[in-house]
Each structure stands twice: as C-alpha cells, then as structure tokens.
Design a protein around this motif. Structure first.
Motif, PDB file in Angstrom:
ATOM      1  N   SER A 149       0.858  -1.188   0.000  1.00  0.00           N
ATOM      2  CA  SER A 149       0.000   0.000   0.000  1.00  0.00           C
ATOM      3  C   SER A 149       0.891   1.233   0.000  1.00  0.00           C
ATOM      4  CB  SER A 149      -0.911   0.009   1.230  1.00  0.00           C
ATOM      5  OG  SER A 149      -0.133   0.069   2.428  1.00  0.00           O
ATOM      6  N   GLU A 151       0.782   5.260   1.391  1.00  0.00           N
ATOM      7  CA  GLU A 151       0.184   6.409   2.071  1.00  0.00           C
ATOM      8  C   GLU A 151       1.289   7.397   2.405  1.00  0.00           C
ATOM      9  OE1 GLU A 151      -2.880   6.627   1.925  1.00  0.00           O
ATOM     10  OE2 GLU A 151      -3.558   4.551   1.746  1.00  0.00           O
ATOM     11  N   ARG A 162       1.756  10.908  -2.633  1.00  0.00           N
ATOM     12  CA  ARG A 162       1.691   9.453  -2.704  1.00  0.00           C
ATOM     13  C   ARG A 162       2.410   8.941  -3.945  1.00  0.00           C
ATOM     14  NH1 ARG A 162      -3.004   7.333  -3.605  1.00  0.00           N
ATOM     15  NH2 ARG A 162      -2.575   5.310  -2.620  1.00  0.00           N
ATOM     16  N   GLU A 163       2.336   9.712  -5.023  1.00  0.00           N
ATOM     17  CA  GLU A 163       3.000   9.284  -6.255  1.00  0.00           C
ATOM     18  C   GLU A 163       4.515   9.267  -6.090  1.00  0.00           C
ATOM     19  OE1 GLU A 163       0.587  11.429  -5.957  1.00  0.00           O
ATOM     20  OE2 GLU A 163      -0.910  11.211  -7.543  1.00  0.00           O
ATOM     21  N   LEU A 183      -2.533  -2.171  -5.003  1.00  0.00           N
ATOM     22  CA  LEU A 183      -3.145  -0.861  -5.222  1.00  0.00           C
ATOM     23  C   LEU A 183      -4.177  -0.943  -6.336  1.00  0.00           C
ATOM     24  CD1 LEU A 183       0.302   0.751  -5.016  1.00  0.00           C
ATOM     25  CD2 LEU A 183      -1.537   1.449  -3.487  1.00  0.00           C
ATOM     26  N   GLY A 184      -5.208  -0.093  -6.255  1.00  0.00           N
ATOM     27  CA  GLY A 184      -6.284  -0.129  -7.230  1.00  0.00           C
ATOM     28  C   GLY A 184      -5.856   0.339  -8.607  1.00  0.00           C
ATOM     29  N   ASP A 186      -7.329   2.345 -10.549  1.00  0.00           N
ATOM     30  CA  ASP A 186      -7.574   3.770 -10.787  1.00  0.00           C
ATOM     31  C   ASP A 186      -6.831   4.661  -9.797  1.00  0.00           C
ATOM     32  OD1 ASP A 186      -8.981   2.979  -8.583  1.00  0.00           O
ATOM     33  OD2 ASP A 186     -10.843   4.028  -9.107  1.00  0.00           O
ATOM     34  N   ASP A 187      -5.905   4.095  -9.039  1.00  0.00           N
ATOM     35  CA  ASP A 187      -5.144   4.833  -8.032  1.00  0.00           C
ATOM     36  C   ASP A 187      -3.889   5.428  -8.687  1.00  0.00           C
ATOM     37  OD1 ASP A 187      -3.566   5.707  -5.911  1.00  0.00           O
ATOM     38  OD2 ASP A 187      -3.943   3.945  -4.672  1.00  0.00           O
ATOM     39  N   GLY A 190      -0.859   3.711  -7.607  1.00  0.00           N
ATOM     40  CA  GLY A 190      -0.725   2.402  -8.227  1.00  0.00           C
ATOM     41  C   GLY A 190      -0.175   2.506  -9.637  1.00  0.00           C
ATOM     42  N   ALA A 209      -7.306  -3.532  -4.352  1.00  0.00           N
ATOM     43  CA  ALA A 209      -7.147  -2.923  -3.033  1.00  0.00           C
ATOM     44  C   ALA A 209      -8.361  -3.089  -2.127  1.00  0.00           C
ATOM     45  CB  ALA A 209      -6.846  -1.433  -3.189  1.00  0.00           C
ATOM     46  N   GLU A 277      -4.960   6.119   7.348  1.00  0.00           N
ATOM     47  CA  GLU A 277      -5.645   5.148   6.507  1.00  0.00           C
ATOM     48  C   GLU A 277      -5.559   3.747   7.103  1.00  0.00           C
ATOM     49  OE1 GLU A 277      -4.301   8.703   4.263  1.00  0.00           O
ATOM     50  OE2 GLU A 277      -3.259   7.268   5.557  1.00  0.00           O
TER      51      GLU A 277
END
Length: 403
Positions: A149, A151, A162-163, A183-184, A186-187, A190, A209, A277
């Motif tokens: 993950s 965060e 986060r990127e 990770l999703g 659409d994240d 991710g 996720a 989170e």
C-alpha cells in the motif's frame, strides 16, 4: 536520509555475501508488509520448506526481527551475527570503504543475513524498512517483489505526495522478475508503481485494493507465492513448489503488534497502525470481532513525523476515551501535548507518559463497562504494554506459574 545502498552492499560483501544465490521475496509498502510475509511464511512452512523472515521494527526484543522456520532467532545465534556485522563495519572504517557509513539498520540487516545463512534455509522473506529504492534491504537480489500500500509517511525522505512515495517503494523492482502490488487500477499511486516497475523491466501484477486487512494481505501473499513458484520453475528447482493454494484453510498468522489480541478480560488489541488510513482499516477490521463490543478505550502515541491530528480524527467518535502516552527516546511529543491535540478534535483524553500505567488505566475503564482496549499509533509504543500483558497472562488464576 539514505542516499545509497552502497554501505549495506559493502557490509554484506565483507560478511561473505550470505545472501548470494538465495531465493528472496522483498516487500515494500506503508502497511501490511510484515503481515503479508507472515502469511507467505506460513504457506511455505506448510509445504515443508525452510524459511527466514526479516521484519522491522521489533516490539519487545531485537530477535523478533529474524524468524527461522516461524520462530524468533535464538539470542545465542543472533549475538555473534551482530558482532560479526559490527566488526565488518569497523574494518570498513579502517579501510575507508562504503560500509564505514553503515547505519544501525544496515548492521541489523547484515547480522540477520548471517544468522539466516544456514544452507537448509530455502527462502528468505524480507520486509523493507523505509521506502525501497535506497533501503538497506534493496542490497539483496530479490526473485519476487511486492508493494502492499502507499500512504503519506516519512515525507521528508520519500517525498510529499503518494506518487513520489510510490516511485521510491517501486524501486525494489528487478528486470525480468515479478512485482506484485495491492493498489487499485484507478489509483494514481498504483499507476506510478507500475510505471517505475515496468521501466525497470519488471513483470507487474496488481491484485486490487478492496476488502479488509486480512483479505488484502492474503491476496498479495497468494500472488507472491504463485510468482515464487514460477521463479522456482524457471531455474529448475526441484522439491516442494510454492503456490498461493497453500494458503487455503490457513488462519492468518499474527506478528507481534499487528492486530494482536490478548483476550483479557478486558480484551486488549495491539496494533502499530501509524498512518490514518491504516488506523481506519484496523478499526473497521475489529468492529465485527466477537468480544469487542462498542468503542474501545485507546492508549495512543505516535512519532513526531507522523500525522498526529489526522490519526486522532480517525479515533474521534470511535473511541470511548483516549489516554495519550510517550514513545521511548523522545520519538514523540509529550503525552500532555498529544492529549491537548486529542481534545481539540473532540476526544475525551488524559495524559500518562508511562505506557504501562496508561494501559492499566485504560484496562480499568474497559473492565468497569465491559469494554475493550486498543493500543495503537506506533509499533514503538507497544513493547512495554505487550510485556505487561504477557506477564498478566502468566500470572492469571488459570496459569500454573507466575514468573
């Protein structure tokens, strides 16, 4: 701030490169690294393979950082390994090579590699310490990698988005080898993990996720096991083959301080969630557990570089009371300062610097109302409360001895 893995590489070289030729699974991420690898460990042991698991930080004793076949390394085995790593660092200082700058964490990784260098060990499972690209553990040569993950954490070192953090953690990727992430699709973080990993030549697999903590960790563990099995096949390794199916029917194992339940009464849960989170996921995971009725009395502290106000906002409305405490070695604000922060977000809070006394106060409150206790905010908070709870368990009326 780490600027290179060169000190760790030089230290390992001076120790004889005990990591060479070993199947290594290396997992980075904000939360769930150790728990995911504990599931992988349990599956490999079920298959009859021998394992070494490196995690950090420890809760009570440094030997927790190295598990051999599911058990903490014996002090008699780890102490000479620490000595060897310290001697290697001292030799580097005399010679003026990179390991002269080795940190304590570099030394622990080197010692862990020495302690796990038994030829009988089939697979090394390694939790990244901080970030990934420049972490000491990235001096190893992983067969399979993972990112759990992403965060905001350690922003002064890893970046303030986060990127940016995703790019650092994806730095564990290796050309031609599988990197699995949780990770999703659409994240943005991710997508950044996938961009960095593919640029390194890695084979990228996302597992999604959704779900609770154990579900997320379990999906990632299955994908890591499947990828490791493929890596075994690629080199023609005979014998037992890793596979995600080995997790079927297994209860998720618990490392110290990760959703760890002491049944009480009152029940006490220890979890080192250190980002908002993760704390929200922990509270959601515990909400449906039998015996954990209503809101908990919470013992809380967190490191100075964590998002204290956001952590406390997660607890607001979900905690009966909060007792703020302090971390060792000045890692946190004072208990009084944290209590004041808590009150500002609407929590009923009082300070108690000593974590054991804070735990005892929370247990008295929970016992009086038939409730439960959560100790959270940092793994560094959990050592003294965990030792106290283990002592209470030994000294309970149902226990034959008290030592």
């Amino acid at each position: 701030m780490r600027v290179s893995t060169a000190p760790a590489r030089d230290l390992l070289r001076r120790l004889g490169d005990p990591q060479r030729g070993r199947p290594v699974v290396l997992v980075a991420g904000t939360k769930g690294k150790g728990s995911t690898l504990a599931q992988v460990e349990a599956a490999l042991l079920r298959a009859g393979l021998h394992t070494a698991l490196f995690t950090s930080p420890h809760v009570e004793h440094v030997t927790e950082r190295v598990r051999l076949d599911g058990e903490p390394v014996a002090p008699a085995r780890f102490a000479p390994a620490i000595d060897a790593a310290l001697d290697a660092r001292e030799a580097a200082r005399r010679d003026g090579t990179e390991a002269a700058a080795a940190t304590w964490f570099d030394v622990v990784i080197g010692a862990s590699a020495v302690a796990a260098s038994d030829p009988a060990i089939d697979v090394w499972l390694v939790e990244v310490g901080l970030g990934g690209r420049l972490d000491s553990t990235n001096a190893l040569d992983p067969w399979v990698c993972g990112v759990t993950s992403i965060e905001l954490e350690h922003t002064a070192v890893l970046g303030d988005t986060r990127e940016a953090i995703a790019a650092e953690k994806a730095g564990v990727a290796r050309s031609g080898r599988v990197l699995v992430h949780g990770l999703g699709a659409d994240d943005p973080a991710g997508r950044r993990v996938e961009e960095v990993a593919r640029a390194a030549g890695a084979i990228v697999r996302g597992v999604g996720a959704g779900g609770g903590i154990d579900q997320r960790n379990g999906r990632l563990a299955r994908a890591l096991l499947d990828a490791l099995g493929e890596a075994f096949d690629a080199v023609g390794r005979s014998g037992s083959r890793p596979s995600g199916a080995l997790l079927d029917g297994l209860e998720p194992p618990r490392l110290p301080g990760r959703l760890e339940l002491f049944p009480g009464p009152p029940p006490v849960v220890l979890d080192g969630a250190h980002v908002p989170e993760a704390l929200a996921l922990v509270l959601g995971e515990l909400a449906g557990r039998p015996g954990l009725r209503g809101a908990p009395d919470v013992v809380f502290s967190c490191a100075r570089d964590k998002r204290a106000d956001e952590l406390l906002k997660v607890l607001a409305g979900r905690a009966e009371t909060l007792i703020s405490s302090s971390l060792p070695e000045g890692r946190s604000e004072t208990a009084g300062e944290l209590a004041e922060r808590a009150r500002r977000v609407g929590l009923a809070a009082e300070p108690e610097d000593d974590p054991v006394r804070a735990l005892e106060a929370a247990m008295r409150r929970a016992r009086a109302r038939g409730g439960w206790v959560l100790v959270t905010g940092s793994l560094h908070l959990l050592g003294p409360p965990r030792a106290h709870l283990r002592h209470l368990a030994r000294c309970s009326p149902s226990s034959p001895t008290c030592s």
